[in-house]
Design a protein around this motif. Structure first.
Motif, PDB file in Angstrom:
ATOM      1  N   GLU A  48     -11.733   6.067  -2.489  1.00  0.00           N
ATOM      2  CA  GLU A  48     -10.833   5.768  -3.608  1.00  0.00           C
ATOM      3  C   GLU A  48     -11.623   5.386  -4.854  1.00  0.00           C
ATOM      4  OE1 GLU A  48      -7.652   6.276  -3.644  1.00  0.00           O
ATOM      5  OE2 GLU A  48      -7.520   6.813  -1.541  1.00  0.00           O
TER       6      GLU A  48
ATOM      7  N   GLN B 167      -4.786   0.303  -5.818  1.00  0.00           N
ATOM      8  CA  GLN B 167      -5.015   0.730  -4.440  1.00  0.00           C
ATOM      9  C   GLN B 167      -6.350   0.193  -3.920  1.00  0.00           C
ATOM     10  OE1 GLN B 167      -2.643   2.083  -2.903  1.00  0.00           O
ATOM     11  NE2 GLN B 167      -3.528   2.789  -0.983  1.00  0.00           N
TER      12      GLN B 167
ATOM     13  N   LYS C 165       1.474   9.310  -5.883  1.00  0.00           N
ATOM     14  CA  LYS C 165       1.938  10.678  -5.642  1.00  0.00           C
ATOM     15  C   LYS C 165       2.881  11.133  -6.751  1.00  0.00           C
ATOM     16  CE  LYS C 165       4.068  13.557  -2.056  1.00  0.00           C
ATOM     17  NZ  LYS C 165       4.686  13.575  -0.700  1.00  0.00           N
TER      18      LYS C 165
ATOM     19  N   GLN D 221       1.008   3.988  -2.945  1.00  0.00           N
ATOM     20  CA  GLN D 221       0.691   5.387  -2.650  1.00  0.00           C
ATOM     21  C   GLN D 221       1.817   6.308  -3.110  1.00  0.00           C
ATOM     22  OE1 GLN D 221      -0.029   5.100   1.549  1.00  0.00           O
ATOM     23  NE2 GLN D 221      -2.222   4.738   1.322  1.00  0.00           N
TER      24      GLN D 221
ATOM     25  N   LYS E 260       0.830  -1.206   0.000  1.00  0.00           N
ATOM     26  CA  LYS E 260       0.000   0.000   0.000  1.00  0.00           C
ATOM     27  C   LYS E 260       0.868   1.261   0.000  1.00  0.00           C
ATOM     28  CE  LYS E 260      -3.445   0.060   2.968  1.00  0.00           C
ATOM     29  NZ  LYS E 260      -4.160  -0.203   4.236  1.00  0.00           N
TER      30      LYS E 260
END
Length: 446
Positions: free
Chosen positions: A196, A79, A46, A42, A38
């Motif tokens: 999400e 995700q 980004k 992430q 995760k």
């Protein structure tokens, strides 16, 4: 009714705690792996958001923007999948905790029942007067001592059992708190998953908008495809020229080294024959040839031993090479359909890695810089030799290396260029002699 001694209950409690710990360790390993995935995803999200922000800063839509959105959708889907895995893992952990709680509650009830039975029996038979009668009715001092010891052990057993009950009760309260905490954690994950999913729907809507806008620029896109094709053909021709030049130079070097070795051997034989002829005239014993140190081996194909070793180690690094630049693969190797124009195929000699403006580019392995060339549509192009392998870095500027220079893996060689659309993209290729290879099979997984 069976009698559960404090020792027996202690064993039961210990077994439950060991079961909980072992299950916890197994779950923890899965939890650590999931949390790591995760976090990594992430970080990718980004990074892609930053790249998308740069391409979206342009007034008009472009392919770089579409590719960044497509990649962001992929990471967003991953995700959501990871969050689903998280919910599944939390459900498993909850089931384990509930079973532990049930086992503790069952044993606590048994313990209460046994303790109540002990108290009841003690009230009937073990008053202070009865204990005295029991003690002083002993027929000998030895029997008196045994009866006293029995009464003390019975009293201690009740106290220990009361203590076991308290410990079991606290354990039960702790398990209930863990279950409540796990349920709260699960609800948070579910809420995050919903959020999400909404982001994913927004990205898909944005993707559709960009595709529609780009479809209306078909003439411009086709012109861009033709320009890219000409630049790619020119780059391929240049790479093959470099590869052929290196092949010829290696073969010429091999020929000269072989001729030089043969000339040395002939000269040595002639010298020795002449000297032995002179010694024979004088009646002296002939001199035997002296053993010579082994000369550097000439490897077929013109590669030296060092170059062969380098090529071998490069081969062994397949799927483990560091990425030449941060970012994501925006254009895959080989012949593929255009992302907007249906039925239009485009060919890629390597992979395109989309990144941030001015990002540093690094060599993926030890080698020697063969060529630095500026080419139309490709910016600065760097070729680095690794034995009979070559890595190519195109669409660059700010080059900091020169032909003949030795470089190490991860050494900076320049920066990625940014085109008129605001897209910063490195073209990366791997060749073995004159055969092009798929770089995605060589780079370390990300």
């Amino acid at each position: 009714m069976p009698f559960y001694t404090p020792h027996a209950f202690r064993l039961v409690l210990l077994l439950i705690m060991l079961l909980s710990a072992s299950v916890g360790v197994r779950a923890q390993k899965s939890r650590e792996q999931l949390e790591r995935e995760k976090t990594e995803n992430q970080s990718k999200m980004k990074e892609i958001q930053g790249i998308l922000k740069e391409t979206s800063a342009q007034k008009s839509v472009n392919l770089g923007q579409l590719r960044a959105i497509n990649q962001q959708i992929n990471t967003q889907k991953k995700q959501i999948d990871l969050l689903s895995d998280d919910v599944g893992l939390l459900n498993k952990e909850l089931n384990v905790l509930v079973k532990e709680q049930q086992a503790l509650a069952k044993n606590f009830e048994k313990l209460k029942e046994e303790y109540g039975h002990m108290i009841y029996e003690a009230a009937k038979r073990n008053s202070y007067l009865n204990q005295l009668v029991f003690l002083f009715s002993a027929e000998s001092f030895h029997q008196f001592a045994l009866r006293y010891k029995y009464l003390k052990q019975y009293t201690d057993a009740r106290q220990e059992q009361a203590q076991e009950m308290e410990e079991l009760k606290q354990k039960l309260i702790s398990e209930q708190a863990r279950i409540a905490s796990k349920k709260t954690e699960k609800q948070k994950v579910l809420t995050t998953q919903v959020g999400e999913s909404k982001k994913l729907e927004g990205l898909k809507a944005k993707q559709n908008e960009v595709v529609v806008a780009l479809s209306q620029k078909e003439a411009e896109l086709r012109k861009q495809i033709e320009q890219n094709k000409r630049a790619t053909n020119l780059l391929e021709a240049n790479i093959r020229r470099i590869a052929e030049r290196e092949r010829k130079e290696r073969l010429e070097k091999e020929r000269k080294e072989r001729e030089a070795r043969e000339a040395r051997i002939r000269a040595e034989k002639e010298r020795l024959a002449k000297e032995n002829a002179e010694r024979a005239k004088k009646g002296e014993v002939a001199i035997a040839p002296e053993p010579k140190e082994k000369e550097p081996e000439i490897v077929s194909g013109g590669l030296s031993e060092a170059e062969t070793t380098l090529a071998s180690s490069f081969t062994a690094s397949r799927a483990r090479l560091p990425w030449p630049v941060k970012g994501f693969v925006s254009g895959h190797f080989g012949r593929r359909e255009h992302p907007v124009l249906k039925g239009v195929m485009v060919d890629n000699l390597g992979v395109d890695i989309q990144t941030n403006n001015g990002e540093l580019v690094r060599s993926v392995y030890d080698g020697t810089v063969l060529d630095v060339t500026e080419m139309p549509g490709m910016g600065d192009v760097i070729a680095i030799q690794h034995g009979d392998y070559m890595t190519i870095y195109a669409k660059m500027n700010g080059v900091v290396v020169k032909p003949g220079q030795k470089v190490k893996a991860r050494d900076p060689i320049g920066r990625v260029a940014t085109d008129s659309d605001g897209t910063s993209e490195l073209q990366f290729q791997i060749w073995k002699n004159t055969s092009r290879l798929n770089p995605e099979g060589w780079l370390a997984p990300r």
